[in-house]
Design a protein around this motif. Structure first.
Motif, short mmCIF file in Angstrom:
data_model
loop_
_atom_site.label_atom_id
_atom_site.label_comp_id
_atom_site.label_asym_id
_atom_site.label_seq_id
_atom_site.Cartn_x
_atom_site.Cartn_y
_atom_site.Cartn_z
N SER A 203 0.84 -1.16 -0.05
CA SER A 203 0.11 0.09 -0.05
C SER A 203 0.83 1.13 -0.01
CB SER A 203 -0.82 -0.25 1.37
OG SER A 203 -1.82 1.43 1.41
N GLU A 204 0.85 2.00 -1.06
CA GLU A 204 1.60 3.30 -1.03
C GLU A 204 1.00 4.20 0.21
OE1 GLU A 204 4.08 6.30 -2.98
OE2 GLU A 204 3.88 4.00 -3.10
N ARG A 205 -0.25 4.40 0.61
CA ARG A 205 -0.54 5.05 1.74
C ARG A 205 0.12 4.61 2.98
NH1 ARG A 205 -5.21 7.97 1.64
NH2 ARG A 205 -6.04 7.08 0.08
N ILE A 206 0.43 3.31 3.21
CA ILE A 206 0.99 3.03 4.32
C ILE A 206 2.39 3.33 4.31
CG2 ILE A 206 1.94 0.96 5.56
CD1 ILE A 206 -1.24 1.46 5.95
N VAL A 207 3.11 3.20 3.31
CA VAL A 207 4.52 3.66 2.93
C VAL A 207 4.56 4.98 3.18
CG1 VAL A 207 6.28 3.74 1.26
CG2 VAL A 207 5.06 1.76 1.32
N ALA A 208 3.68 5.89 2.52
CA ALA A 208 3.77 7.30 2.73
C ALA A 208 3.50 7.70 4.28
CB ALA A 208 2.62 8.09 1.89
N LEU A 209 2.61 7.14 4.87
CA LEU A 209 2.38 7.49 6.04
C LEU A 209 3.46 6.98 6.94
CD1 LEU A 209 -1.39 6.10 6.84
CD2 LEU A 209 -0.39 8.65 7.08
N SER A 210 4.04 5.97 6.94
CA SER A 210 5.38 5.39 7.56
C SER A 210 6.48 6.34 7.60
CB SER A 210 5.67 4.10 7.35
OG SER A 210 4.68 3.28 7.59
N GLY A 211 6.84 6.92 5.99
CA GLY A 211 7.66 7.85 5.77
C GLY A 211 7.56 9.19 6.64
N GLY A 212 6.17 9.52 6.41
CA GLY A 212 5.90 10.75 7.00
C GLY A 212 6.27 10.70 8.76
N ILE A 213 5.63 9.55 9.43
CA ILE A 213 5.88 9.59 10.71
C ILE A 213 7.47 9.46 11.01
CG2 ILE A 213 5.44 8.00 12.98
CD1 ILE A 213 2.81 7.24 11.34
N LEU A 214 8.13 8.80 10.22
CA LEU A 214 9.39 8.83 10.46
C LEU A 214 10.14 10.16 10.38
CD1 LEU A 214 12.08 6.63 11.02
CD2 LEU A 214 12.01 6.85 8.36
N PHE A 215 9.97 10.73 9.26
CA PHE A 215 10.47 12.22 9.31
C PHE A 215 10.12 12.96 10.29
CE2 PHE A 215 10.79 11.41 4.62
CZ PHE A 215 11.92 11.84 4.51
N ILE A 216 8.68 13.02 10.88
CA ILE A 216 8.59 13.56 11.95
C ILE A 216 9.29 13.56 13.50
CG2 ILE A 216 6.82 14.38 13.56
CD1 ILE A 216 4.67 14.48 11.09
N VAL A 217 9.37 12.21 13.53
CA VAL A 217 10.15 11.45 14.64
C VAL A 217 11.62 12.03 14.67
CG1 VAL A 217 11.27 9.47 15.80
CG2 VAL A 217 8.88 9.47 15.12
N PHE A 218 12.17 12.13 13.26
CA PHE A 218 13.61 12.63 13.18
C PHE A 218 13.55 13.99 13.43
CE2 PHE A 218 15.20 9.45 9.69
CZ PHE A 218 15.04 8.50 10.63
N GLY A 219 12.51 14.92 13.02
CA GLY A 219 12.36 16.44 13.35
C GLY A 219 12.30 16.57 14.86
N ILE A 220 11.38 15.75 15.60
CA ILE A 220 11.14 15.96 16.96
C ILE A 220 12.81 15.58 17.43
CG2 ILE A 220 10.45 15.17 19.17
CD1 ILE A 220 7.78 14.49 17.50
#
Length: 229
Positions: A203-220
């Motif tokens: 699922s492209e949606r799941i990959v995009a969600l996972s990537g988005g969450i990962l980037f935000i975690v890196f940002g925090i």
């Protein structure tokens, strides 16, 4: 050693989640259906390795051109920005079908312009030519150069390239390069072996969600980490 491992793991996770279902992923998959896989894999992977090293070098040099404090803050903003971008794609768009159609149309147009032969006969001709040529000259064949150029220019200015630059500016660049190359190798190999069918099952949606969450975690994490003088 800890900084190398941290840069490696961040870069590996970011690369895998950024590249699965990306334009270069589909390009490698489609090219591998029409040409010898070894040449496609070597061309695509060479381009991505060069791009990863160049991006890491830019990120490594950035603190020497701009103050460490500013590069740290810019990297933090990049992580948050890319995270929100990925989450927006996951929530509001159906990007996978559009990207696949776009890449297929582009490669089909190029394929028909350069060669009107069928896929099977083209593959046989390529195999015959491959065996006749010396080993090293195979890596300067039109197929290798085509795979290299499509992936190199396809990644130029892409989200994953900019993220690699930001990551190398804030983490150990050697670890970032190692993680990025391993991630690119895994994604490119998956694309060449069975990328189109693999992408249809993920699922492209799941990959995009996972990537988005990962980037935000890196940002925090970057936001909470004190700037090294």
């Amino acid at each position: 050693m800890t900084s190398v491992v941290q840069g490696f793991t961040k870069s590996l996770a970011m690369t895998v989640l950024s590249e699965i279902g990306d334009k270069t992923f589909f390009a490698a998959a489609i090219l591998a259906m029409r040409h010898p896989r070894r040449l496609v894999l070597s061309g695509c992977l060479s381009a991505l390795i060069v791009m990863t090293i160049l991006s890491a070098l830019v990120g490594w040099a950035a603190p020497n051109l701009i103050s460490r404090k500013w590069t740290h803050h810019i990297t933090t903003l990049l992580f948050f920005g890319f995270g929100l971008w990925s989450l927006k794609d996951a929530i509001f768009e159906e990007g996978e079908a559009e990207e696949l159609a776009e890449v297929e149309a582009k490669l089909d147009a190029d394929y028909k312009t350069n060669n009107g032969a069928t896929k099977d006969s083209n593959k046989v001709d390529d195999d015959l030519k491959k065996h006749k040529r010396p080993f090293f000259s195979q890596f300067f064949s039109p197929i290798f150069l085509k795979a290299f150029s499509i992936n190199f220019f396809g990644e130029w200015g892409d989200k994953s390239q900019l993220a690699t630059i930001g990551l190398a500016a804030d983490e150990n660049p050697f670890g970032v390069v190692l993680g990025g190359i391993l991630g690119q190798a895994l994604c490119t190999a998956a694309a060449v072996v069975g990328g189109k069918s693999l992408a249809s099952q993920i699922s492209e949606r799941i990959v995009a969600l996972s990537g988005g969450i990962l980037f935000i975690v890196f940002g925090i994490q970057s936001f909470l980490t004190p700037v090294e003088s």
